[in-house]
Design a protein around this motif. Sequence first.
Motif, PDB file in Angstrom:
ATOM      1  N   MET A   1     -54.735  21.085 -15.316  1.00 58.77           N
ATOM      2  CA  MET A   1     -54.217  20.666 -14.997  1.00 58.77           C
ATOM      3  C   MET A   1     -54.151  18.746 -14.433  1.00 58.77           C
ATOM      4  O   MET A   1     -55.508  18.760 -13.739  1.00 58.77           O
ATOM      5  CB  MET A   1     -54.356  21.647 -13.224  1.00 58.77           C
ATOM      6  N   THR A   2     -53.505  18.376 -14.315  1.00 55.24           N
ATOM      7  CA  THR A   2     -53.682  17.370 -13.520  1.00 55.24           C
ATOM      8  C   THR A   2     -53.059  16.736 -12.586  1.00 55.24           C
ATOM      9  O   THR A   2     -52.374  16.683 -11.901  1.00 55.24           O
ATOM     10  CB  THR A   2     -52.177  15.706 -14.953  1.00 55.24           C
ATOM     11  N   GLN A   3     -54.422  15.563 -12.307  1.00 53.25           N
ATOM     12  CA  GLN A   3     -53.890  15.317 -10.244  1.00 53.25           C
ATOM     13  C   GLN A   3     -53.476  14.094 -10.564  1.00 53.25           C
ATOM     14  O   GLN A   3     -53.109  12.957  -9.602  1.00 53.25           O
ATOM     15  CB  GLN A   3     -55.081  15.225 -10.333  1.00 53.25           C
ATOM     16  N   HIS A   4     -53.013  12.990 -12.089  1.00 55.02           N
ATOM     17  CA  HIS A   4     -53.408  11.710 -11.576  1.00 55.02           C
ATOM     18  C   HIS A   4     -51.342  11.915 -12.075  1.00 55.02           C
ATOM     19  O   HIS A   4     -51.173  12.252 -12.729  1.00 55.02           O
ATOM     20  CB  HIS A   4     -53.552  10.795 -12.823  1.00 55.02           C
ATOM     21  N   PRO A   5     -50.718  10.574 -11.852  1.00 55.21           N
ATOM     22  CA  PRO A   5     -49.203  10.248 -12.279  1.00 55.21           C
ATOM     23  C   PRO A   5     -49.042  10.414 -13.479  1.00 55.21           C
ATOM     24  O   PRO A   5     -50.128   9.973 -14.771  1.00 55.21           O
ATOM     25  CB  PRO A   5     -49.249   9.280 -11.582  1.00 55.21           C
ATOM     26  N   ARG A   6     -48.214  11.361 -14.285  1.00 50.58           N
ATOM     27  CA  ARG A   6     -48.386  11.075 -15.714  1.00 50.58           C
ATOM     28  C   ARG A   6     -48.141   9.596 -16.365  1.00 50.58           C
ATOM     29  O   ARG A   6     -47.298   9.006 -15.154  1.00 50.58           O
ATOM     30  CB  ARG A   6     -47.513  11.585 -16.572  1.00 50.58           C
ATOM     31  N   ILE A   7     -48.423   9.345 -17.512  1.00 49.13           N
ATOM     32  CA  ILE A   7     -48.228   7.735 -17.606  1.00 49.13           C
ATOM     33  C   ILE A   7     -46.717   7.753 -19.202  1.00 49.13           C
ATOM     34  O   ILE A   7     -46.982   9.039 -20.098  1.00 49.13           O
ATOM     35  CB  ILE A   7     -49.775   7.446 -18.563  1.00 49.13           C
ATOM     36  N   THR A   8     -45.853   6.979 -18.156  1.00 51.33           N
ATOM     37  CA  THR A   8     -44.791   6.439 -19.148  1.00 51.33           C
ATOM     38  C   THR A   8     -44.571   5.023 -19.439  1.00 51.33           C
ATOM     39  O   THR A   8     -44.011   4.983 -20.348  1.00 51.33           O
ATOM     40  CB  THR A   8     -43.753   7.308 -18.264  1.00 51.33           C
ATOM     41  N   LYS A   9     -45.744   4.211 -19.491  1.00 50.05           N
ATOM     42  CA  LYS A   9     -44.987   2.893 -19.750  1.00 50.05           C
ATOM     43  C   LYS A   9     -46.335   2.642 -20.206  1.00 50.05           C
ATOM     44  O   LYS A   9     -47.181   2.280 -20.389  1.00 50.05           O
ATOM     45  CB  LYS A   9     -45.403   2.375 -18.106  1.00 50.05           C
ATOM     46  N   ALA A  10     -45.665   1.451 -20.757  1.00 46.18           N
ATOM     47  CA  ALA A  10     -46.513   1.134 -22.760  1.00 46.18           C
ATOM     48  C   ALA A  10     -46.249  -0.962 -22.766  1.00 46.18           C
ATOM     49  O   ALA A  10     -45.447  -1.209 -22.643  1.00 46.18           O
ATOM     50  CB  ALA A  10     -46.733   1.440 -24.457  1.00 46.18           C
ATOM     51  N   VAL A  11     -47.069  -1.582 -22.356  1.00 52.85           N
ATOM     52  CA  VAL A  11     -47.136  -2.434 -22.210  1.00 52.85           C
ATOM     53  C   VAL A  11     -47.934  -3.545 -23.705  1.00 52.85           C
ATOM     54  O   VAL A  11     -48.732  -3.313 -24.023  1.00 52.85           O
ATOM     55  CB  VAL A  11     -47.856  -3.507 -21.359  1.00 52.85           C
ATOM     56  N   ILE A  12     -46.574  -4.644 -23.862  1.00 48.23           N
ATOM     57  CA  ILE A  12     -47.682  -4.675 -25.412  1.00 48.23           C
ATOM     58  C   ILE A  12     -47.377  -6.487 -24.987  1.00 48.23           C
ATOM     59  O   ILE A  12     -46.188  -6.791 -25.633  1.00 48.23           O
ATOM     60  CB  ILE A  12     -46.160  -4.358 -26.325  1.00 48.23           C
ATOM     61  N   PRO A  13     -48.646  -7.016 -25.611  1.00 46.42           N
ATOM     62  CA  PRO A  13     -48.090  -8.104 -24.839  1.00 46.42           C
ATOM     63  C   PRO A  13     -48.117  -9.477 -26.966  1.00 46.42           C
ATOM     64  O   PRO A  13     -48.770  -8.366 -27.889  1.00 46.42           O
ATOM     65  CB  PRO A  13     -49.650  -8.546 -24.656  1.00 46.42           C
ATOM     66  N   ALA A  14     -46.861 -10.250 -26.975  1.00 44.62           N
ATOM     67  CA  ALA A  14     -46.379 -10.598 -27.746  1.00 44.62           C
ATOM     68  C   ALA A  14     -46.371 -12.169 -27.837  1.00 44.62           C
ATOM     69  O   ALA A  14     -44.798 -12.082 -27.928  1.00 44.62           O
ATOM     70  CB  ALA A  14     -44.649  -9.933 -28.969  1.00 44.62           C
ATOM     71  N   ALA A  15     -46.469 -12.416 -26.678  1.00 45.11           N
ATOM     72  CA  ALA A  15     -46.688 -14.037 -27.078  1.00 45.11           C
ATOM     73  C   ALA A  15     -47.543 -15.251 -27.841  1.00 45.11           C
ATOM     74  O   ALA A  15     -47.014 -16.542 -27.747  1.00 45.11           O
ATOM     75  CB  ALA A  15     -46.793 -14.238 -25.409  1.00 45.11           C
ATOM     76  N   GLY A  16     -47.956 -14.749 -28.696  1.00 37.16           N
ATOM     77  CA  GLY A  16     -49.389 -15.055 -29.096  1.00 37.16           C
ATOM     78  C   GLY A  16     -48.186 -16.450 -30.763  1.00 37.16           C
ATOM     79  O   GLY A  16     -47.215 -15.860 -30.382  1.00 37.16           O
ATOM     80  N   LEU A  17     -49.277 -17.546 -30.935  1.00 30.85           N
ATOM     81  CA  LEU A  17     -48.228 -18.406 -31.629  1.00 30.85           C
ATOM     82  C   LEU A  17     -48.402 -17.975 -32.797  1.00 30.85           C
ATOM     83  O   LEU A  17     -47.949 -18.193 -33.997  1.00 30.85           O
ATOM     84  CB  LEU A  17     -49.211 -19.962 -31.460  1.00 30.85           C
ATOM     85  N   GLY A  18     -49.161 -17.570 -33.444  1.00 33.58           N
ATOM     86  CA  GLY A  18     -49.170 -16.630 -34.649  1.00 33.58           C
ATOM     87  C   GLY A  18     -49.743 -17.930 -36.085  1.00 33.58           C
ATOM     88  O   GLY A  18     -49.531 -17.861 -36.896  1.00 33.58           O
ATOM     89  N   GLN A 152     -57.025  10.093 -20.142  1.00 30.38           N
ATOM     90  CA  GLN A 152     -57.683   9.246 -19.268  1.00 30.38           C
ATOM     91  C   GLN A 152     -56.586  10.488 -17.776  1.00 30.38           C
ATOM     92  O   GLN A 152     -57.603  10.381 -16.491  1.00 30.38           O
ATOM     93  CB  GLN A 152     -56.523   8.475 -19.184  1.00 30.38           C
ATOM     94  N   GLU A 153     -56.130  11.745 -18.084  1.00 27.83           N
ATOM     95  CA  GLU A 153     -55.894  11.994 -17.113  1.00 27.83           C
ATOM     96  C   GLU A 153     -56.414  12.888 -16.588  1.00 27.83           C
ATOM     97  O   GLU A 153     -56.917  13.594 -15.266  1.00 27.83           O
ATOM     98  CB  GLU A 153     -53.887  12.819 -17.541  1.00 27.83           C
ATOM     99  N   GLN A 154     -57.504  13.403 -17.714  1.00 33.47           N
ATOM    100  CA  GLN A 154     -58.153  14.466 -17.289  1.00 33.47           C
ATOM    101  C   GLN A 154     -60.112  13.543 -16.530  1.00 33.47           C
ATOM    102  O   GLN A 154     -60.127  14.361 -15.256  1.00 33.47           O
ATOM    103  CB  GLN A 154     -59.612  14.379 -18.802  1.00 33.47           C
ATOM    104  N   ARG A 155     -59.783  12.729 -16.667  1.00 34.96           N
ATOM    105  CA  ARG A 155     -61.342  11.488 -15.684  1.00 34.96           C
ATOM    106  C   ARG A 155     -60.919  10.768 -14.952  1.00 34.96           C
ATOM    107  O   ARG A 155     -61.484  10.056 -13.955  1.00 34.96           O
ATOM    108  CB  ARG A 155     -62.216  11.044 -17.366  1.00 34.96           C
ATOM    109  N   GLY A 156     -58.995  10.266 -15.306  1.00 30.00           N
ATOM    110  CA  GLY A 156     -58.987   9.197 -14.354  1.00 30.00           C
ATOM    111  C   GLY A 156     -60.068   7.975 -14.584  1.00 30.00           C
ATOM    112  O   GLY A 156     -59.917   7.503 -15.713  1.00 30.00           O
TER     113      GLY A 156
END
Length: 299
Positions: A1-18, A152-156
């Motif tokens: 059983m998970t006690q933590h909120p389900r993870i739904t959001k992903a953040v992708i940093p893409a501001a680099g100059l390359g 993360q869901e198991q261990r927080g």
Amino acid sequence: MTQHPRITKAVIPAAGLGTRFLPATKATPKEMLPVVDKPAIQYVVEEAVSAGLDDVLMITGRNKRPLEDHFDRNYELESALQKKGDAGRLAKVQESSDLATMHYVRQGDPRGLGHAVLCAAPHVGHEPFAVLLGDDLIDPRDPLLARMVEVQEQRGGSVIALMEVSPEQIHLYGCAAVDPTEDGDVVKVHDLVEKPAATDAPSNYAIIGRYVLDPHIFDILRKTEPGRGGEIQLTDALQQLAADEKVGGPVHGVVFKGRRYDTGDRGDYLRAIVRLACEREDLGPDFRTWLRSYVAEEM
Ligand code: G1P
């Protein structure tokens, strides 16, 4: 059983100059460079979606409009392909716009990875979330992010991806000092250093660009002083989470042993293309035959 909120959001940093790919990246974001026939960034968004994270926030900057266009509809192209009856290509065009719910925020000043992640705070709110760095491409056959979400869901707390590298390479990465846990692929992180010299590195565990973060990271990032290279480092903020479990810790690492390509380095970028092309059902057979004879001639 998970006690933590389900993870739904992903953040992708893409501001680099390359800058490592100039002149190709003078007017084109490095994230749009093709790996075989798909922009590198699409692999990363697909990875997030296949780990169950279909709310994707990209941290962009000036000259990054093509990223937004790529994940949007292109009606002109779609209707031209429809008229031609080219269902195969039409599906390819629609694939990227149907993938995920995309959001964008611009990082005005490029003040480092930690600062880029902090730009996600208003969107993420108080839930744990994932960060995926575009330069690291993880082979879809070796899922890493789904395992990190599970841990993360198991261990927080927070979970980072680690990979063992040779001592000569550790200066290119954040480095973690770890203790084993009862799970063979999971370690407890108790110290972190951004890009140490080989002689100062506490281990050969390198951080690769996947993180599942506790939202307390934002409070810490707001107070994190510029570190290595004068930039606000995500590794420094994670170090604080690891050091003080009462504020959003602990930090665990998932040790990855699968296939990873660094598309931010020109040599590795070429290797990624060759490997993935060889393995493709449509292109692979012909390409492998050509490659074998090319290598035989060159040797
Ligand atoms: C960033 C992080 C570093 C991490 C690396 C993984 O560095 O700061 O800790 O090891 O990504 O790719 P960058 O490669 O952006 O300099």
